[in-house]
Design a protein around this motif. Structure first.
Motif, PDB file in Angstrom:
ATOM      1  N   LEU A  45     -16.249 -31.108 -17.157  1.00  0.00           N
ATOM      2  CA  LEU A  45     -15.532 -32.111 -16.134  1.00  0.00           C
ATOM      3  C   LEU A  45     -14.707 -33.000 -16.845  1.00  0.00           C
ATOM      4  O   LEU A  45     -14.923 -33.342 -18.012  1.00  0.00           O
ATOM      5  N   TRP A  47     -11.999 -36.195 -16.207  1.00  0.00           N
ATOM      6  CA  TRP A  47     -11.598 -37.581 -15.005  1.00  0.00           C
ATOM      7  C   TRP A  47     -10.439 -37.408 -15.182  1.00  0.00           C
ATOM      8  O   TRP A  47      -9.428 -37.793 -16.178  1.00  0.00           O
ATOM      9  N   PRO A  61      -4.546 -40.773 -19.982  1.00  0.00           N
ATOM     10  CA  PRO A  61      -3.269 -40.889 -20.433  1.00  0.00           C
ATOM     11  C   PRO A  61      -2.915 -39.180 -20.725  1.00  0.00           C
ATOM     12  O   PRO A  61      -1.852 -39.016 -20.901  1.00  0.00           O
ATOM     13  N   TYR A  94     -12.082 -32.022  -7.471  1.00  0.00           N
ATOM     14  CA  TYR A  94     -12.959 -32.959  -6.857  1.00  0.00           C
ATOM     15  C   TYR A  94     -12.391 -34.258  -6.535  1.00  0.00           C
ATOM     16  O   TYR A  94     -11.838 -34.973  -7.376  1.00  0.00           O
ATOM     17  N   ARG A  99     -21.054 -42.151  -6.146  1.00  0.00           N
ATOM     18  CA  ARG A  99     -22.059 -41.231  -5.852  1.00  0.00           C
ATOM     19  C   ARG A  99     -21.565 -40.128  -5.110  1.00  0.00           C
ATOM     20  O   ARG A  99     -22.769 -38.974  -5.172  1.00  0.00           O
ATOM     21  N   TRP A 101     -19.209 -36.639  -3.871  1.00  0.00           N
ATOM     22  CA  TRP A 101     -18.401 -35.852  -4.158  1.00  0.00           C
ATOM     23  C   TRP A 101     -17.772 -35.019  -3.078  1.00  0.00           C
ATOM     24  O   TRP A 101     -18.607 -34.731  -2.022  1.00  0.00           O
ATOM     25  N   GLY A 102     -16.570 -34.923  -2.974  1.00  0.00           N
ATOM     26  CA  GLY A 102     -16.103 -33.627  -2.262  1.00  0.00           C
ATOM     27  C   GLY A 102     -16.498 -32.445  -2.727  1.00  0.00           C
ATOM     28  O   GLY A 102     -17.200 -32.356  -3.494  1.00  0.00           O
TER      29      GLY A 102
ATOM     30  N   PHE B  36     -25.188 -36.664 -13.961  1.00  0.00           N
ATOM     31  CA  PHE B  36     -24.934 -35.770 -12.772  1.00  0.00           C
ATOM     32  C   PHE B  36     -25.683 -34.412 -13.391  1.00  0.00           C
ATOM     33  O   PHE B  36     -25.730 -33.937 -14.307  1.00  0.00           O
ATOM     34  N   GLN B  38     -25.293 -30.445 -11.914  1.00  0.00           N
ATOM     35  CA  GLN B  38     -24.266 -29.497 -11.360  1.00  0.00           C
ATOM     36  C   GLN B  38     -24.995 -28.286 -11.327  1.00  0.00           C
ATOM     37  O   GLN B  38     -25.466 -27.617 -12.423  1.00  0.00           O
ATOM     38  N   LYS B  42     -21.334 -25.509  -7.149  1.00  0.00           N
ATOM     39  CA  LYS B  42     -21.589 -26.642  -6.131  1.00  0.00           C
ATOM     40  C   LYS B  42     -20.879 -27.829  -7.019  1.00  0.00           C
ATOM     41  O   LYS B  42     -20.722 -28.012  -8.106  1.00  0.00           O
ATOM     42  N   ALA B  43     -20.640 -29.099  -6.299  1.00  0.00           N
ATOM     43  CA  ALA B  43     -20.090 -30.219  -6.765  1.00  0.00           C
ATOM     44  C   ALA B  43     -21.252 -30.828  -7.577  1.00  0.00           C
ATOM     45  O   ALA B  43     -22.606 -30.626  -7.342  1.00  0.00           O
ATOM     46  N   PRO B  44     -21.005 -31.773  -8.604  1.00  0.00           N
ATOM     47  CA  PRO B  44     -21.864 -32.485  -9.404  1.00  0.00           C
ATOM     48  C   PRO B  44     -22.736 -33.377  -8.313  1.00  0.00           C
ATOM     49  O   PRO B  44     -22.093 -33.936  -7.092  1.00  0.00           O
ATOM     50  N   SER B  46     -24.972 -37.035  -8.264  1.00  0.00           N
ATOM     51  CA  SER B  46     -25.357 -38.070  -8.926  1.00  0.00           C
ATOM     52  C   SER B  46     -26.576 -38.435  -9.081  1.00  0.00           C
ATOM     53  O   SER B  46     -27.427 -38.333  -7.806  1.00  0.00           O
ATOM     54  N   ARG B  55     -30.753 -43.031  -8.473  1.00  0.00           N
ATOM     55  CA  ARG B  55     -29.932 -42.922  -7.239  1.00  0.00           C
ATOM     56  C   ARG B  55     -31.227 -42.696  -5.963  1.00  0.00           C
ATOM     57  O   ARG B  55     -32.009 -42.034  -6.075  1.00  0.00           O
ATOM     58  N   TYR B  87     -24.553 -33.652 -17.064  1.00  0.00           N
ATOM     59  CA  TYR B  87     -23.273 -34.228 -17.316  1.00  0.00           C
ATOM     60  C   TYR B  87     -23.512 -35.680 -17.588  1.00  0.00           C
ATOM     61  O   TYR B  87     -24.140 -36.366 -16.649  1.00  0.00           O
ATOM     62  N   TYR B  94     -11.377 -47.245 -19.996  1.00  0.00           N
ATOM     63  CA  TYR B  94     -10.557 -46.054 -19.553  1.00  0.00           C
ATOM     64  C   TYR B  94      -9.708 -45.442 -20.668  1.00  0.00           C
ATOM     65  O   TYR B  94      -9.724 -46.026 -21.660  1.00  0.00           O
ATOM     66  N   PRO B  95      -9.806 -44.152 -20.579  1.00  0.00           N
ATOM     67  CA  PRO B  95     -10.261 -43.231 -19.621  1.00  0.00           C
ATOM     68  C   PRO B  95     -11.637 -42.923 -19.750  1.00  0.00           C
ATOM     69  O   PRO B  95     -12.371 -42.663 -20.448  1.00  0.00           O
ATOM     70  N   TYR B  96     -12.229 -42.992 -18.345  1.00  0.00           N
ATOM     71  CA  TYR B  96     -13.487 -42.604 -18.347  1.00  0.00           C
ATOM     72  C   TYR B  96     -13.714 -41.181 -19.017  1.00  0.00           C
ATOM     73  O   TYR B  96     -12.646 -40.356 -18.926  1.00  0.00           O
ATOM     74  N   PHE B  98     -16.602 -37.585 -19.768  1.00  0.00           N
ATOM     75  CA  PHE B  98     -17.686 -36.936 -19.571  1.00  0.00           C
ATOM     76  C   PHE B  98     -18.295 -36.436 -21.038  1.00  0.00           C
ATOM     77  O   PHE B  98     -17.479 -35.938 -21.697  1.00  0.00           O
ATOM     78  N   GLN B 100     -20.007 -33.054 -22.743  1.00  0.00           N
ATOM     79  CA  GLN B 100     -19.630 -31.678 -22.462  1.00  0.00           C
ATOM     80  C   GLN B 100     -20.288 -30.821 -21.717  1.00  0.00           C
ATOM     81  O   GLN B 100     -20.240 -29.525 -21.076  1.00  0.00           O
TER      82      GLN B 100
END
Lengths: 111, 107
Positions: A45, A47, A61, A94, A99, A101-102, B36, B38, B42-44, B46, B55, B87, B94-96, B98, B100
């Motif tokens: 993933l 960001w 960046p 995505y 919390r 996600w699409g 997360f 996954q 599918k989408a991850p 939380s 959560r 993950y 920033y930048p956030y 993840f 690997q």
């Protein structure tokens, strides 16, 4: 329960602009940051960036200069534009909050 | 940029096992760490935020710990539905970024 539903073109040619939109249903749009994240096929993933309901943005960046995230509070939607795409931008994109996600959109860049 | 390094990259385990996945940040991130899960196609999902907060709706067999640079995700007793890729995400700076990913497979 908040749900995110996203849409946009799935096949682009090199140099075109990727455009995706995400709609937020079932919860408050204000007070949150709304993000875009991508995942190349078989990889991890990344960001991309985020926007607040007031329009404040933060971008990765590595993509800055090509990426624009915007918000339409009247529709509870936010959007991603990525210009000058190449094959390296092929990924599942995505939208997300902290919390939820699409469903993801596969964007393929190919001539 | 902050680099997030997960270990192991892959892990084979059996139903009922206790497993731990580690995430190390290249600099301190306080407790701004999320986990997360996954599954393929599918989408991850939380699981944990603020390093150790579960959560709502996530089974209590999942737990997180750590602060600063070293974090762990523990599954106390693996269930068949837990086989997935995990993950970590730092959201301190920033930048956030993840980790690997750690692929958890059935032994």
């Amino acid at each position: 329960q908040v749900q995110l539903q996203q849409w946009g073109a799935g096949l682009l040619k090199p140099s075109e602009t990727l455009s995706l939109t995400c709609a937020v249903y079932g919860g408050s749009f204000s007070g949150y940051y709304w993000s875009w994240i991508r995942q190349p096929p078989g990889k991890g993933l990344e960001w991309i960036g985020e926007i607040s309901h007031s329009g404040s943005t933060n971008y990765n960046p590595s993509l800055e200069g090509r990426v624009t995230i915007s918000v339409d509070t009247s529709k509870n939607q936010f959007s991603l534009k990525l210009s000058s795409v190449t094959a390296a931008d092929t990924a599942v994109y995505y939208c997300a909050d902290d919390r939820n996600w699409g469903q993801g959109t596969l964007v393929t860049v190919s001539s | 940029d902050i680099q997030m390094t997960q270990s192991p990259s892959s892990l084979s385990a059996s139903v009922g096992d206790r497993v731990t996945i580690t995430c190390r940040a290249s600099q301190g991130i306080s407790n701004y760490l999320a986990w997360f899960q996954q599954k393929p196609g599918k989408a991850p999902k939380s699981l944990i935020y603020a390093a150790s907060s579960l959560r709502s709706g996530v089974p209590s067999r999942f737990s997180g710990s750590g602060s600063g640079t070293d974090f762990t995700l523990t599954i106390s007793s693996l269930q068949p539905e837990d086989f997935a890729t995990y993950y970590c995400l730092q959201y301190n700076t920033y930048p956030y970024s993840f980790g690997q990913g750690t692929k958890l497979e059935i032994k």
